[in-house]
Design a protein around this motif. Sequence first.
Motif, PDB file in Angstrom:
ATOM      1  N   ASN A  84       0.839  -1.189   0.000  1.00  0.00           N
ATOM      2  CA  ASN A  84       0.000   0.000   0.000  1.00  0.00           C
ATOM      3  C   ASN A  84       0.879   1.247   0.000  1.00  0.00           C
ATOM      4  OD1 ASN A  84      -2.995   0.900   0.476  1.00  0.00           O
ATOM      5  ND2 ASN A  84      -1.685   2.285   1.651  1.00  0.00           N
ATOM      6  N   ALA A  85       0.775   2.042  -1.056  1.00  0.00           N
ATOM      7  CA  ALA A  85       1.607   3.235  -1.210  1.00  0.00           C
ATOM      8  C   ALA A  85       0.730   4.419  -1.604  1.00  0.00           C
ATOM      9  CB  ALA A  85       2.683   2.976  -2.265  1.00  0.00           C
ATOM     10  N   THR A  86      -0.355   4.608  -0.863  1.00  0.00           N
ATOM     11  CA  THR A  86      -1.365   5.597  -1.242  1.00  0.00           C
ATOM     12  C   THR A  86      -1.097   7.002  -0.710  1.00  0.00           C
ATOM     13  OG1 THR A  86      -2.674   4.705   0.601  1.00  0.00           O
ATOM     14  CG2 THR A  86      -3.246   3.981  -1.604  1.00  0.00           C
ATOM     15  N   GLY A  87      -0.090   7.171   0.127  1.00  0.00           N
ATOM     16  CA  GLY A  87       0.266   8.511   0.575  1.00  0.00           C
ATOM     17  C   GLY A  87      -0.818   9.195   1.379  1.00  0.00           C
ATOM     18  N   THR A  88      -0.875  10.533   1.271  1.00  0.00           N
ATOM     19  CA  THR A  88      -1.782  11.329   2.102  1.00  0.00           C
ATOM     20  C   THR A  88      -2.575  12.377   1.327  1.00  0.00           C
ATOM     21  OG1 THR A  88      -0.052  12.966   2.574  1.00  0.00           O
ATOM     22  CG2 THR A  88      -0.237  11.087   4.095  1.00  0.00           C
ATOM     23  N   TRP A  89      -2.211  12.670   0.095  1.00  0.00           N
ATOM     24  CA  TRP A  89      -2.777  13.823  -0.615  1.00  0.00           C
ATOM     25  C   TRP A  89      -4.298  13.781  -0.695  1.00  0.00           C
ATOM     26  CZ3 TRP A  89      -0.820  18.384  -1.815  1.00  0.00           C
ATOM     27  CH2 TRP A  89      -1.520  19.204  -2.713  1.00  0.00           C
ATOM     28  N   ASP A  90      -4.866  12.603  -0.747  1.00  0.00           N
ATOM     29  CA  ASP A  90      -6.316  12.472  -0.895  1.00  0.00           C
ATOM     30  C   ASP A  90      -7.071  12.660   0.417  1.00  0.00           C
ATOM     31  OD1 ASP A  90      -6.186  11.889  -3.651  1.00  0.00           O
ATOM     32  OD2 ASP A  90      -5.600   9.842  -3.178  1.00  0.00           O
ATOM     33  N   ARG A  91      -6.357  12.884   1.511  1.00  0.00           N
ATOM     34  CA  ARG A  91      -7.028  13.060   2.798  1.00  0.00           C
ATOM     35  C   ARG A  91      -6.560  14.337   3.501  1.00  0.00           C
ATOM     36  NH1 ARG A  91      -7.824   9.031   7.284  1.00  0.00           N
ATOM     37  NH2 ARG A  91      -9.177  10.760   7.828  1.00  0.00           N
ATOM     38  N   PRO A  92      -6.886  15.493   2.931  1.00  0.00           N
ATOM     39  CA  PRO A  92      -6.544  16.746   3.620  1.00  0.00           C
ATOM     40  C   PRO A  92      -7.262  16.823   4.957  1.00  0.00           C
ATOM     41  CG  PRO A  92      -8.068  17.151   1.810  1.00  0.00           C
ATOM     42  CD  PRO A  92      -7.631  15.727   1.682  1.00  0.00           C
ATOM     43  N   PHE A  93      -6.543  17.322   5.953  1.00  0.00           N
ATOM     44  CA  PHE A  93      -7.115  17.421   7.302  1.00  0.00           C
ATOM     45  C   PHE A  93      -7.690  18.813   7.517  1.00  0.00           C
ATOM     46  CE2 PHE A  93      -6.407  18.482  11.870  1.00  0.00           C
ATOM     47  CZ  PHE A  93      -7.455  17.701  12.360  1.00  0.00           C
ATOM     48  N   TRP A  94      -8.993  18.858   7.803  1.00  0.00           N
ATOM     49  CA  TRP A  94      -9.688  20.107   8.098  1.00  0.00           C
ATOM     50  C   TRP A  94     -10.057  20.123   9.585  1.00  0.00           C
ATOM     51  CZ3 TRP A  94     -11.509  23.800   4.357  1.00  0.00           C
ATOM     52  CH2 TRP A  94     -11.270  23.455   3.027  1.00  0.00           C
ATOM     53  N   PRO A  95      -9.410  20.929  10.397  1.00  0.00           N
ATOM     54  CA  PRO A  95      -9.826  21.043  11.801  1.00  0.00           C
ATOM     55  C   PRO A  95     -11.219  21.647  11.894  1.00  0.00           C
ATOM     56  CG  PRO A  95      -7.640  21.993  11.452  1.00  0.00           C
ATOM     57  CD  PRO A  95      -8.232  21.760  10.105  1.00  0.00           C
ATOM     58  N   ARG A  96     -11.860  21.427  13.017  1.00  0.00           N
ATOM     59  CA  ARG A  96     -13.181  21.992  13.259  1.00  0.00           C
ATOM     60  C   ARG A  96     -13.104  22.984  14.420  1.00  0.00           C
ATOM     61  NH1 ARG A  96     -13.776  21.016   8.941  1.00  0.00           N
ATOM     62  NH2 ARG A  96     -14.890  19.304   7.920  1.00  0.00           N
ATOM     63  N   TYR A  97     -13.643  24.177  14.199  1.00  0.00           N
ATOM     64  CA  TYR A  97     -13.635  25.210  15.236  1.00  0.00           C
ATOM     65  C   TYR A  97     -15.026  25.819  15.367  1.00  0.00           C
ATOM     66  CZ  TYR A  97      -8.676  25.139  16.147  1.00  0.00           C
ATOM     67  OH  TYR A  97      -7.431  24.752  16.550  1.00  0.00           O
ATOM     68  N   PRO A  98     -15.362  26.279  16.567  1.00  0.00           N
ATOM     69  CA  PRO A  98     -16.675  26.893  16.769  1.00  0.00           C
ATOM     70  C   PRO A  98     -16.913  28.023  15.772  1.00  0.00           C
ATOM     71  CG  PRO A  98     -15.588  26.552  18.885  1.00  0.00           C
ATOM     72  CD  PRO A  98     -14.578  26.226  17.822  1.00  0.00           C
ATOM     73  N   GLY A  99     -18.105  28.050  15.213  1.00  0.00           N
ATOM     74  CA  GLY A  99     -18.486  29.118  14.296  1.00  0.00           C
ATOM     75  C   GLY A  99     -17.999  28.940  12.870  1.00  0.00           C
TER      76      GLY A  99
END
Length: 364
Positions: free
Chosen positions: A133-148
């Motif tokens: 498995n060499a799928t890397g990370t580009w397809d899973r951007p991390f979006w934090p969640r913040y109030p508002g």
Amino acid sequence: MNELREVEVVVIGAGQAGLSSAYHLRRTGFAPDRDFVVLDHSPGPGGAWQFRWPSLTYGKVHGMHALPGMELTDADPHRPSAEVIGAYFDRYERAFDLRVRRPVDVQSVRAGDDGRLLVSTSEGGWSTRALINATGTWDRPFWPRYPGQHTFGGRQLHTAQYAGPEEFAGRRVVVVGGGASGTQHLLEIAPYAAATTWVTRRPPVFREGPFDQEIGRAAVALVEERVRLGLPPRSVVSVTGLPLNDAIRQGLADGVLDRQPMFDRITPDGVEWGDGPDTRRVGADVILWATGFRAALDHLRPLRLREPGGGIRVEGTRAVADPRVHLVGYGPSASTIGANRAGRAAVRDIMRLLAEEPAEPAVA
């Protein structure tokens, strides 16, 4: 296509890690399409590099190591890295006749009969004895969640959607993230934007001096320890800090890299810190989340490889929960040189597995 095709090894992903693995399979005597197959969901060669923003020229790329067996020479430092590396990967695939199949989306990997794995894809199924498995990370951007966050009236985008600084002309921009992408975006955007604000969860650490082998080994060891414990891997930059180069020094001197702590909430027209009379506000038209990526591993979910800590325990490149599965370009092998070494180690381990010899921990 309903036909179930059988091979010895399936490689998922044709970035640095996947191509390195395919190269070592080829050298070991495996034939493409007969003994192994490389599946890639991208439209063309280049791995995640083909999606990088145009202003990231090859001269700005740090630590790009050549694939095994073919050097990358005479690259124009002023050309976009997406073009340079995409063309290089294309030459590499053709030179070693790796026969990458694309675009193919891998939907799931699950246990099959007779100790084999079943790989379900948009182009039919594959039955294999081992998986890289060499799928890397580009397809899973991390979006934090913040109030508002949902109330914000401006634009929110992630590094994965960044196309260049011109689109931020005249805008008030908040850049979130203390990694290499965050600082690069900020330095590019500042001359165009009406105003910029840089916020990070932790104070950034700037590293003086060259990134030598000793520092590299220490960083990889820290990431490797997390993977060995079954924790999600951290980025190498989070361990080593940011290199204090001329551009960073100028950004610090100009006040562009004036780091602010993470805001408490997002409002319709900006971000805020504190409460009541101590509230501090910054207006914003755009929030750019340079908050990194996570490993793209959802297709492996049926194998139940994840540990309670949220990561996958790996020894070398081999998943502890299933020795048929190797994760290359994951955790300590996420760098380009690490991916090369991990590809070789994975193939060596798989040879033992296919020969039904006891496997030993591989060294990525």
